[in-house]
Design an enzyme around this catalytic site. Structure first.
Site, PDB file in Angstrom:
ATOM      1  N   LYS A 171      -9.309  95.998  21.540  1.00 36.86           N
ATOM      2  CA  LYS A 171      -9.317  97.184  22.405  1.00 36.86           C
ATOM      3  C   LYS A 171      -9.231  96.740  23.868  1.00 36.86           C
ATOM      4  O   LYS A 171      -9.914  95.771  24.259  1.00 36.86           O
ATOM      5  CB  LYS A 171     -10.625  97.946  22.141  1.00 36.86           C
ATOM      6  CG  LYS A 171     -10.708  99.352  22.687  1.00 36.86           C
ATOM      7  CD  LYS A 171     -12.014  99.999  22.193  1.00 36.86           C
ATOM      8  CE  LYS A 171     -12.136 101.445  22.628  1.00 36.86           C
ATOM      9  NZ  LYS A 171     -13.375 102.077  22.101  1.00 36.86           N
ATOM     10  N   SER A 210     -12.584 106.236  19.779  1.00 35.52           N
ATOM     11  CA  SER A 210     -11.649 105.862  20.807  1.00 35.52           C
ATOM     12  C   SER A 210     -10.948 104.522  20.569  1.00 35.52           C
ATOM     13  O   SER A 210     -10.049 104.167  21.319  1.00 35.52           O
ATOM     14  CB  SER A 210     -12.385 105.785  22.146  1.00 35.52           C
ATOM     15  OG  SER A 210     -13.379 104.766  22.130  1.00 35.52           O
ATOM     16  N   SER A 224     -16.927 105.612  17.963  1.00 33.20           N
ATOM     17  CA  SER A 224     -15.593 105.141  18.325  1.00 33.20           C
ATOM     18  C   SER A 224     -15.082 103.945  17.536  1.00 33.20           C
ATOM     19  O   SER A 224     -13.907 103.599  17.641  1.00 33.20           O
ATOM     20  CB  SER A 224     -15.538 104.810  19.822  1.00 33.20           C
ATOM     21  OG  SER A 224     -15.515 105.989  20.574  1.00 33.20           O
TER      22      SER A 224
END
Lengths: 70, 487
Positions: free
Chosen positions: B82, B157, B181
């Protein structure tokens, strides 16, 4: 004064932020919904032992090697 | 082996083969780069990539191995993460316009530990803007697509990471989880993902979202892969004083111990209040597997979960607005509408409400412990209450009442962020739309080993984690059960 206008004035005074009515609609709805939940739920809380009591409880729940916790 | 076969290996398998010199890191990295080139942009999961640097790192890894100097259990394995973990000299944009050119001058501890274990970091992966959103939509960098069907969301996310690992573009990834997330995209993309206990994994060098809730953890294709990544990143870090000094157990050692004798709690309220019937059936099927494997199943009623859910929302808004307060004043126009809509309320909560929200955790945890841990080792619940929605139907941006639409996404995940407890999302089959579904196992603080052990027992009895998305054209649904196609 509407809620949005009051919050707009508050934002200018305490957050140095200029927000118009459209930008304030979401915050008004959100804050109104959740702040009451916290206020009511916390009514009976004792504050003289926090946050230590959470950490103590959290640690007490750890499963010790070969032992029982509860 | 063909590129397809190499990409279809699990992280554990590819690490073993590289260590045994049956595959070179260069071969494996070339396979990943080819798939990133072919599918990465189609799935919109790449934030940044440097193929030449990736191949150079792979060549160096092969040279080290040839010289008898393996770095560790992930030697030469290509990963990508990420886009919120800092690496000195490299952009870390956090899915945003505001940090599009941000170049940190230090490295995240989790990246340092993966580097030390020999892993390669070959790309930065797209994410929801600053992590604020459960669907995966991103107005700034574009919305990643679900490899199982590109019309559907990945969840957020950690959207790009989930898409990349599920599509077999890399072997594993790190995400972050403040209200779900890691677990939500893991569930929507058919991956195993864990939100570790608060304090188990260092957050030094990771963009914060809400500092009393943030957790960093892996998403991977199998339980063993997820456990191996956790083993690598877990443990005390002097650079992050919130990390625990408790020793990290060997997560892999007990993986095959089964669940006989374990007691698993099933919630009778809250977590099934608004669950889709099809999801509910799949979750109950997974419970039947645990029962058949010898676990004892006990129903429990857990109070205060609604309160935990609400308090997470309040805390995320207040702490998020604190982190972003300068940008909210100076660069408000550079935020996506939904991110801004989620941050602004945090500027208006009275400080007393925020402190109350934090202090209520003791009561909620006490209630939870009495209901669950006095009777069981773990809690079994859905990860997501609904089937995966399409990108179009869940594109609510900042429309009026958008939070009412988004709230159910975190219904089953947020409470455990509030309580700091470890929660593991495990694939549990597919709904009628062909998209994955998952359950969560929640355990005592620092009991990740038990969660992995239980999940592995379930994984052995089912085929879900061996299934690959039908990315190639003209693939039948039945082909999913055999993994990746031949070229």
């Amino acid at each position: 004064m509407t809620d949005a206008a009051a919050m707009g004035a508050w934002a200018r005074l305490f957050q140095a932020l200029d927000l118009d009515g459209n930008a304030l609609a979401g915050p008004v709805a959100s804050v109104t919904r959740l702040e009451g939940t916290a206020r009511q739920a916390a009514a009976g809380l004792s504050f003289d032992t926090e946050p230590a009591s959470f950490v103590r409880l959290f640690e007490s729940l750890v499963r010790e090697e070969g032992g029982e916790n509860v | 082996m063909s590129e397809y076969e190499i990409a279809g290996l699990s992280l554990t398998e590819v690490a073993t083969r590289i260590a045994a010199c049956e595959l070179s890191s260069v071969e494996v990295t070339r396979a990943c780069l080819a798939r990133l080139d072919c599918y990465g942009h189609r799935l919109n999961c790449i934030a940044g990539i440097d193929p030449e640097a990736a191949l150079a790192a792979a060549e160096a890894a092969d040279a080290e191995l040839a010289a008898g100097r393996p770095r560790g259990p992930l030697h030469g394995v290509p990963l990508a993460h990420k886009d919120m973990f800092y690496r000195a000299g490299r952009v870390s944009a956090c899915g945003s316009r505001i940090r599009a050119d941000f170049v940190p001058d230090y490295k995240a501890t989790v990246l340092d530990r993966l580097d030390a274990a020999g892993a390669l970091d070959i790309a930065r992966l797209n994410m929801v803007e600053f992590g604020f959103g459960p669907t995966g939509h991103n107005e700034i960098t574009g919305t990643p697509r679900n490899p199982w069907n590109p019309d559907y969301v990945t969840g957020g996310s950690s959207s790009g990471p989930a898409a990349a690992v599920a599509a077999r573009l890399v072997y594993g990834t790190l995400g972050s989880d403040t209200g779900g997330s890691i677990r939500q995209p893991a569930a929507f993309c058919g991956l195993v993902g864990i939100k570790p206990t608060y304090g188990r994994v260092s957050r030094y060098g990771a963009m914060p979202m809400a500092f009393t809730l943030d957790a960093i953890g892996p998403l991977a294709r199998t339980v063993s892969d997820c456990a191996l990544l956790m083993q690598t990143i877990a443990g005390h870090d002097p650079m992050d004083p919130t990390t625990s000094s408790r020793p990290v157990p060997n997560y892999l050692a007990a993986l095959e111990s089964g669940v006989r004798g374990l007691c698993i709690a099933v919630a009778e309220t809250y977590f099934y209040d608004s669950v889709d019937a099809e999801v509910s059936r799949l979750i109950k099927d997974s419970l039947a597997v645990f029962r058949a494997l010898g676990a004892e199943i006990v129903p429990v009623t857990i109070p205060s979960m609604d309160l935990a859910d609400s308090m997470v929302s309040l805390i995320v808004m207040v702490e998020g607005a604190t982190v972003h307060s300068r940008w909210l004043r100076e660069r408000r126009q550079d935020y996506g509408a939904q991110t801004l809509g989620r941050l602004l309320p945090g500027l208006f909560y009275p400080a007393t409400r925020y402190v109350e929200a934090l202090n209520l955790r003791h009561k909620v945890l006490a209630d939870f412990a009495e209901a669950v841990f006095e009777r069981a080792d773990a809690l079994h619940i859905p990860t997501m209450p609904m089937p995966v929605p399409t990108i179009a139907e869940s594109d609510v941006a900042a429309k009026p009442n958008f939070m009412d639409y988004l709230r159910p996404f975190g219904h089953c995940t947020r409470p455990f962020s509030y309580l700091g407890l470890p929660a593991l999302s495990v694939p549990a089959g597919f709904t009628a739309n062909g998209l994955p579904c998952a359950f969560q196992l929640v355990g005592r603080p620092f009991d990740e080993a038990m969660l992995f052990r239980a999940a592995r027992a379930y994984e052995r009895e089912t085929a879900w984690t061996s299934m690959a998305p039908p990315l190639e054209p003209a693939r039948s649904r039945a082909a999913r059960t055999t993994g990746l196609p031949s070229p």
